[in-house]
Write a protein that holds these residues in place. Structure first.
Motif, PDB file in Angstrom:
ATOM      1  N   SER A 157      -8.637   7.524  -1.684  1.00  0.00           N
ATOM      2  CA  SER A 157      -9.618   7.168  -0.749  1.00  0.00           C
ATOM      3  C   SER A 157      -9.614   5.500  -0.600  1.00  0.00           C
ATOM      4  N   ALA A 158      -9.571   4.720  -1.737  1.00  0.00           N
ATOM      5  CA  ALA A 158      -9.181   3.217  -1.675  1.00  0.00           C
ATOM      6  C   ALA A 158      -7.865   3.019  -0.917  1.00  0.00           C
ATOM      7  N   LEU A 159      -6.930   3.591  -0.998  1.00  0.00           N
ATOM      8  CA  LEU A 159      -5.724   3.378  -0.444  1.00  0.00           C
ATOM      9  C   LEU A 159      -5.753   3.661   0.972  1.00  0.00           C
ATOM     10  N   ALA A 160      -6.317   4.879   1.505  1.00  0.00           N
ATOM     11  CA  ALA A 160      -6.532   5.153   2.636  1.00  0.00           C
ATOM     12  C   ALA A 160      -7.471   3.952   3.603  1.00  0.00           C
ATOM     13  N   ASN A 197      -0.849  -1.124  14.421  1.00  0.00           N
ATOM     14  CA  ASN A 197       0.313  -0.372  14.038  1.00  0.00           C
ATOM     15  C   ASN A 197      -0.233   1.163  13.798  1.00  0.00           C
ATOM     16  N   PRO A 198       0.043   1.958  14.956  1.00  0.00           N
ATOM     17  CA  PRO A 198      -0.478   3.480  14.805  1.00  0.00           C
ATOM     18  C   PRO A 198       0.024   4.402  13.694  1.00  0.00           C
ATOM     19  N   VAL A 199       1.352   3.787  13.338  1.00  0.00           N
ATOM     20  CA  VAL A 199       2.076   4.767  12.308  1.00  0.00           C
ATOM     21  C   VAL A 199       1.280   4.744  10.900  1.00  0.00           C
ATOM     22  N   LEU A 200       1.149   3.331  10.550  1.00  0.00           N
ATOM     23  CA  LEU A 200       0.416   2.939   9.443  1.00  0.00           C
ATOM     24  C   LEU A 200      -1.056   3.441   9.276  1.00  0.00           C
ATOM     25  N   ALA A 201      -1.640   3.479  10.434  1.00  0.00           N
ATOM     26  CA  ALA A 201      -3.034   3.892  10.888  1.00  0.00           C
ATOM     27  C   ALA A 201      -3.028   5.452  10.453  1.00  0.00           C
ATOM     28  N   THR A 202      -2.085   6.104  11.408  1.00  0.00           N
ATOM     29  CA  THR A 202      -1.860   7.545  11.054  1.00  0.00           C
ATOM     30  C   THR A 202      -1.859   8.051   9.648  1.00  0.00           C
ATOM     31  N   GLU A 203      -0.749   7.143   9.024  1.00  0.00           N
ATOM     32  CA  GLU A 203      -0.500   7.585   7.637  1.00  0.00           C
ATOM     33  C   GLU A 203      -1.821   7.399   6.725  1.00  0.00           C
ATOM     34  N   GLY A 204      -2.528   6.461   7.143  1.00  0.00           N
ATOM     35  CA  GLY A 204      -3.771   6.123   6.368  1.00  0.00           C
ATOM     36  C   GLY A 204      -4.617   7.248   6.528  1.00  0.00           C
ATOM     37  N   ARG A 205      -4.733   8.057   7.711  1.00  0.00           N
ATOM     38  CA  ARG A 205      -5.453   9.278   7.670  1.00  0.00           C
ATOM     39  C   ARG A 205      -4.849  10.499   6.797  1.00  0.00           C
ATOM     40  N   VAL A 206      -3.627  10.325   6.647  1.00  0.00           N
ATOM     41  CA  VAL A 206      -2.788  11.614   5.696  1.00  0.00           C
ATOM     42  C   VAL A 206      -3.536  10.883   4.377  1.00  0.00           C
ATOM     43  N   THR A 207      -3.573   9.913   4.142  1.00  0.00           N
ATOM     44  CA  THR A 207      -3.963   9.467   2.605  1.00  0.00           C
ATOM     45  C   THR A 207      -5.259   9.662   2.504  1.00  0.00           C
ATOM     46  N   LEU A 216       0.683  -1.146   0.097  1.00  0.00           N
ATOM     47  CA  LEU A 216       0.067  -0.015  -0.064  1.00  0.00           C
ATOM     48  C   LEU A 216       0.936   1.323  -0.033  1.00  0.00           C
ATOM     49  N   GLU A 217       1.949   1.170   0.797  1.00  0.00           N
ATOM     50  CA  GLU A 217       2.743   2.411   0.950  1.00  0.00           C
ATOM     51  C   GLU A 217       3.725   2.357  -0.397  1.00  0.00           C
ATOM     52  N   TYR A 218       3.918   1.606  -1.131  1.00  0.00           N
ATOM     53  CA  TYR A 218       4.763   1.780  -2.447  1.00  0.00           C
ATOM     54  C   TYR A 218       3.812   2.292  -3.429  1.00  0.00           C
ATOM     55  N   VAL A 219       2.672   1.712  -3.388  1.00  0.00           N
ATOM     56  CA  VAL A 219       1.604   2.262  -4.424  1.00  0.00           C
ATOM     57  C   VAL A 219       1.388   3.882  -4.336  1.00  0.00           C
ATOM     58  N   THR A 220       1.061   4.152  -3.123  1.00  0.00           N
ATOM     59  CA  THR A 220       1.092   5.485  -2.505  1.00  0.00           C
ATOM     60  C   THR A 220       2.265   6.317  -3.184  1.00  0.00           C
TER      61      THR A 220
END
Length: 199
Positions: A125-128, A140-150, A19-23
């Motif tokens: 929106s799909a990546l988030a 993992n709070p870092v991945l979840a937080t970055e999901g909010r960034v997305t 997910l991060e590499y696609v983003t």
């Protein structure tokens, strides 16, 4: 024999990396597209969204770094880096949007900007959603937080799209810097959330 929980964690971790590499890839392309669109249209909102894409690149890099290691201190540093990037974005856009409104600076139309922000709104929106589910499953709070960034990136794409569309269809030039203020609000809100959450 691998424990089922370990196997599930490995699958989730691989999904998080994917997910991060696609983003990361999407936003690298987006930097180029938005730079061309912003320069040709002289758009504050597109320039701001380009900077947001740059922050998303930084945030994805931070998450990839965090996923490759462990430790609470590593997580705290990763979250602080993401929060600091949002603070800088909010400050820049606040100044730029205010100057544009005060001087009556009128951007040109940008069909490239409209097309890119429309597609980006859907993709982010799909990546988030994927990051939110994966981050929660991994705890993992870092991945979840970055999901909010997305997710915010997707919302911002929608706001910029609206500003560009109003300018193109109705000649509402002020909609472009107004969209910039929307970005300021969300960037400041995310920074406040990160820093006030005890990270």
């Amino acid at each position: 024999m691998t424990h089922p929980d370990d196997a599930s964690s490995r699958i989730l971790l691989r999904r998080g990396f994917a997910l991060e590499y696609v983003t990361l890839g999407w936003n690298v392309i987006g930097i180029v597209v938005l730079a061309v669109a912003a320069l040709s249209a002289r758009s504050v909102a597109l320039a701001g969204f380009g900077l947001d894409s740059l922050i998303e690149i930084g945030a994805s890099t931070v998450v990839l770094w965090e996923l490759s290691g462990t430790g609470e201190d590593r997580r705290r540093r990763a979250l602080r880096l993401i929060g600091s990037a949002f603070t800088l974005l909010a400050a820049y856009l606040l100044v730029q949007s205010t100057v544009a409104l005060a001087t009556g600076y009128q951007p040109r139309h940008s069909m490239l900007g409209i097309a890119w922000t429309a597609v980006t709104a859907v993709v982010m929106s799909a990546l988030a959603a994927g990051k939110a589910r994966t981050g929660a499953a991994l705890d993992n709070p870092v991945l979840a937080t970055e999901g909010r960034v997305t997710f915010v990136d997707g919302l911002l794409a929608t706001a910029v799209l609206l500003g560009l569309a109003l300018n193109a269809s109705l000649g509402w030039w002020w909609a472009d810097p107004a969209a910039g203020y929307v970005l300021v609000y969300y960037a400041a809100r995310e920074a406040r959330y990160i820093f006030s959450d005890g990270h």
